[in-house]
Design a protein around this motif. Structure first.
Motif, PDB file in Angstrom:
ATOM      1  N   ARG A 134      68.473   8.902  71.249  1.00 55.35           N
ATOM      2  CA  ARG A 134      69.405   7.791  71.459  1.00 55.35           C
ATOM      3  C   ARG A 134      69.179   6.696  70.425  1.00 55.35           C
ATOM      4  NH1 ARG A 134      69.716   5.976  77.719  1.00 55.35           N
ATOM      5  NH2 ARG A 134      71.290   4.598  76.787  1.00 55.35           N
TER       6      ARG A 134
ATOM      7  N   LEU B 275      73.640  10.855  79.896  1.00 52.76           N
ATOM      8  CA  LEU B 275      74.077  12.192  79.499  1.00 52.76           C
ATOM      9  C   LEU B 275      75.193  12.744  80.398  1.00 52.76           C
ATOM     10  CD1 LEU B 275      70.557  13.670  78.731  1.00 52.76           C
ATOM     11  CD2 LEU B 275      72.411  13.420  77.049  1.00 52.76           C
TER      12      LEU B 275
ATOM     13  N   ASP C 222      68.368   7.963  81.401  1.00 53.85           N
ATOM     14  CA  ASP C 222      68.735   8.951  80.385  1.00 53.85           C
ATOM     15  C   ASP C 222      69.676  10.008  80.961  1.00 53.85           C
ATOM     16  OD1 ASP C 222      67.301   7.754  78.361  1.00 53.85           O
ATOM     17  OD2 ASP C 222      65.515   9.004  78.619  1.00 53.85           O
TER      18      ASP C 222
ATOM     19  N   ALA D 125      75.524  11.219  73.395  1.00 54.05           N
ATOM     20  CA  ALA D 125      75.272  12.063  74.565  1.00 54.05           C
ATOM     21  C   ALA D 125      76.032  13.375  74.474  1.00 54.05           C
ATOM     22  CB  ALA D 125      75.660  11.307  75.835  1.00 54.05           C
TER      23      ALA D 125
ATOM     24  N   HIS E 149      62.432  14.865  77.657  1.00 58.51           N
ATOM     25  CA  HIS E 149      62.758  15.421  76.346  1.00 58.51           C
ATOM     26  C   HIS E 149      63.833  16.501  76.459  1.00 58.51           C
ATOM     27  CE1 HIS E 149      60.418  19.059  77.217  1.00 58.51           C
ATOM     28  NE2 HIS E 149      59.427  18.294  77.590  1.00 58.51           N
ATOM     29  N   LEU E 150      64.162  17.079  75.334  1.00 61.57           N
ATOM     30  CA  LEU E 150      65.271  18.027  75.272  1.00 61.57           C
ATOM     31  C   LEU E 150      65.046  19.228  76.190  1.00 61.57           C
ATOM     32  CD1 LEU E 150      67.865  17.836  73.588  1.00 61.57           C
ATOM     33  CD2 LEU E 150      66.847  19.453  71.968  1.00 61.57           C
TER      34      LEU E 150
ATOM     35  N   ILE F  57      64.740  12.126  74.695  1.00 58.54           N
ATOM     36  CA  ILE F  57      66.100  11.584  74.746  1.00 58.54           C
ATOM     37  C   ILE F  57      66.109  10.141  74.260  1.00 58.54           C
ATOM     38  CG2 ILE F  57      68.069  11.117  76.247  1.00 58.54           C
ATOM     39  CD1 ILE F  57      67.403  14.105  75.723  1.00 58.54           C
TER      40      ILE F  57
ATOM     41  N   ILE G 196      65.953  18.253  79.745  1.00 57.54           N
ATOM     42  CA  ILE G 196      67.393  18.136  79.920  1.00 57.54           C
ATOM     43  C   ILE G 196      68.066  19.502  79.889  1.00 57.54           C
ATOM     44  CG2 ILE G 196      69.496  17.261  78.818  1.00 57.54           C
ATOM     45  CD1 ILE G 196      67.958  15.228  80.490  1.00 57.54           C
TER      46      ILE G 196
ATOM     47  N   ILE H  32      74.323  15.911  72.231  1.00 57.29           N
ATOM     48  CA  ILE H  32      73.168  16.571  72.858  1.00 57.29           C
ATOM     49  C   ILE H  32      73.637  17.648  73.833  1.00 57.29           C
ATOM     50  CG2 ILE H  32      71.189  16.219  74.375  1.00 57.29           C
ATOM     51  CD1 ILE H  32      70.916  13.407  73.161  1.00 57.29           C
TER      52      ILE H  32
END
Length: 312
Positions: A260, A65, A61, A266, A17-18, A256, A21, A269
Motif C-alpha cells: 500500500r 482489499l 488491510d 487493492a 502479508h500476501l 500489505i 491474503i 493485489i
C-alpha cells in the motif's frame, strides 16, 4: 441444508502479508460463492507474540482489499467473543472433559529431551515416544518443572477427504504420537483451541494453507473425542518466494502495508492473486466481489505458487 459457515483465523503477530491474503481471499470466495456466513476470528492465544495493534491493522488491510465478514471481533455476532484470548474458559472446559475421560496426562519432557529421544515424523515435527505416559516416569519428575498436558492417542487410521488434497490418511499414534493439548506455560495448544472454536462457532467449511494438512487428523480425533461434528476441509497450495521459501511476516516487501505504501492498488493485489489461482485468464486489476460468481476451488493448482514482490 445447513448454510455454509466459513472462517479466516489469522494470528495477529505481525503485518499481514500476501500469503495470508491468498488464503483469506480463497476462504472468502468459497463462502461468498455459496451465499454463506463469513467469520473472522483472531487466533491471539499466545500472549508472548500477539498484539492488538496487529489485529487492528489486519482488519484495516482486509477491508481495504474488499474482504468483509459477517461476524468478528469488531462487529460481534452470535458466537462472540471472536478473539481466542477471551475464550480460554471454553478450552479449559474441553480439556477437563478429556481429562475426565482419562485420556490426558502430564508430560515433564523438556525440548532438549524431546529432541534427543524422538525421531522425526517426516517434517519439522517429532514423534513423541510416550515417555511420560508411563506413570512412574511422570511421578519421578513431579515438582521438578511445570508439565504440559498430552492426549492419549489411540492406535488406528484417521482418514478424511480434502476438497483440494483428496483422500488423506494418517496413523496419528505412529506418525505423531501423544500430542500436546496444553503447553507447560499454561497456554492451551492450537490443536485444541481451533477445534473448540470451530465447533462452538458451527463452522461447516475450513479453507486454509497446505502446511496445516498434516495436523488435520489430530483435529478430527479431537472432534470425535469431544463429540462434535467436523467441518469440510480444503487445504490450498502455499505461496512461495522465488527462492522456494514459504512467505513469512519477516518478508516486509510482501506485506500489505508495504505494498500500500508503495502505491499498489487493492484491485491490483486481488487481480494478481486471482490470476495465480487460475480464477481469471489474464492478469488484470479486479475487485474481490467480481470473482464470486465464477469461483471454483477445482481451478487451483496443487503445487506451491511462486510470487515475487517485483511483479506488483
Amino acid at each position: 441444508m445447513r448454510i455454509m459457515r466459513g472462517r479466516f483465523a489469522p494470528s495477529p503477530t505481525g503485518d499481514i502479508h500476501l500469503g495470508n491474503i491468498w488464503t483469506a481471499l480463497l476462504a472468502w470466495l468459497q463462502v461468498r460463492s455459496a451465499g454463506g456466513v463469513m467469520v473472522l476470528r483472531m487466533e491471539d492465544l499466545d500472549p508472548g507474540r500477539s498484539r492488538p495493534l496487529y489485529a487492528d491493522r489486519l482488519m484495516a488491510d482486509m477491508k481495504w482489499l474488499g474482504l468483509d465478514w459477517d461476524e468478528g471481533p469488531d462487529v460481534g455476532g452470535p458466537y462472540a467473543p471472536y478473539s481466542q484470548h477471551e475464550r480460554r474458559d471454553l478450552y479449559q472446559a474441553a480439556l477437563e472433559q478429556l481429562a475426565a475421560d482419562g485420556i490426558v496426562y502430564p508430560c515433564y519432557c523438556t525440548r532438549a529431551e524431546l529432541a534427543a529421544s524422538a525421531p522425526h515424523s517426516g517434517d519439522t515435527e517429532r514423534i513423541y515416544s510416550g515417555t511420560c505416559r508411563r506413570r512412574e516416569v511422570a511421578e519421578a519428575c513431579k515438582g521438578a518443572r511445570q508439565p504440559s498436558l498430552r492426549l492419549v492417542v489411540p492406535p488406528g487410521i484417521t482418514s478424511f477427504t480434502d476438497l483440494q488434497a483428496g483422500d488423506v490418511s494418517q496413523d496419528i499414534s505412529q506418525e505423531v504420537g501423544d500430542f500436546v493439548v496444553r503447553r507447560s506455560d499454561g497456554v492451551h495448544a492450537y490443536q485444541l483451541a481451533v477445534v473448540v472454536d470451530d465447533a462452538a462457532m458451527e463452522i461447516t467449511h475450513v479453507l486454509r494453507g497446505y502446511d496445516l494438512l498434516s495436523s488435520t487428523p489430530r483435529q478430527l480425533l479431537l472432534y470425535r473425542l469431544l463429540g462434535q461434528p467436523a467441518p469440510v476441509f480444503t487445504h490450498v497450495p502455499l505461496l512461495i518466494a522465488p527462492d522456494g521459501h514459504r512467505l513469512s511476516k519477516r518478508q516486509q516487501d510482501l506485506s500489505i502495508a508495504c505494498l500500500r505504501a508503495q502505491g499498489v492498488k487493492a484491485e491490483a493485489i486481488i487481480g494478481y492473486l486471482a490470476y495465480k489461482a487460475n480464477l481469471i485468464d489474464a492478469r488484470q486489476p479486479v475487485k474481490a466481489a467480481e470473482l464470486i460468481a465464477s469461483f471454483d476451488v477445482s481451478k487451483l493448482q496443487s503445487d506451491p505458487v511462486i510470487v515475487d514482490s517485483h511483479d506488483l
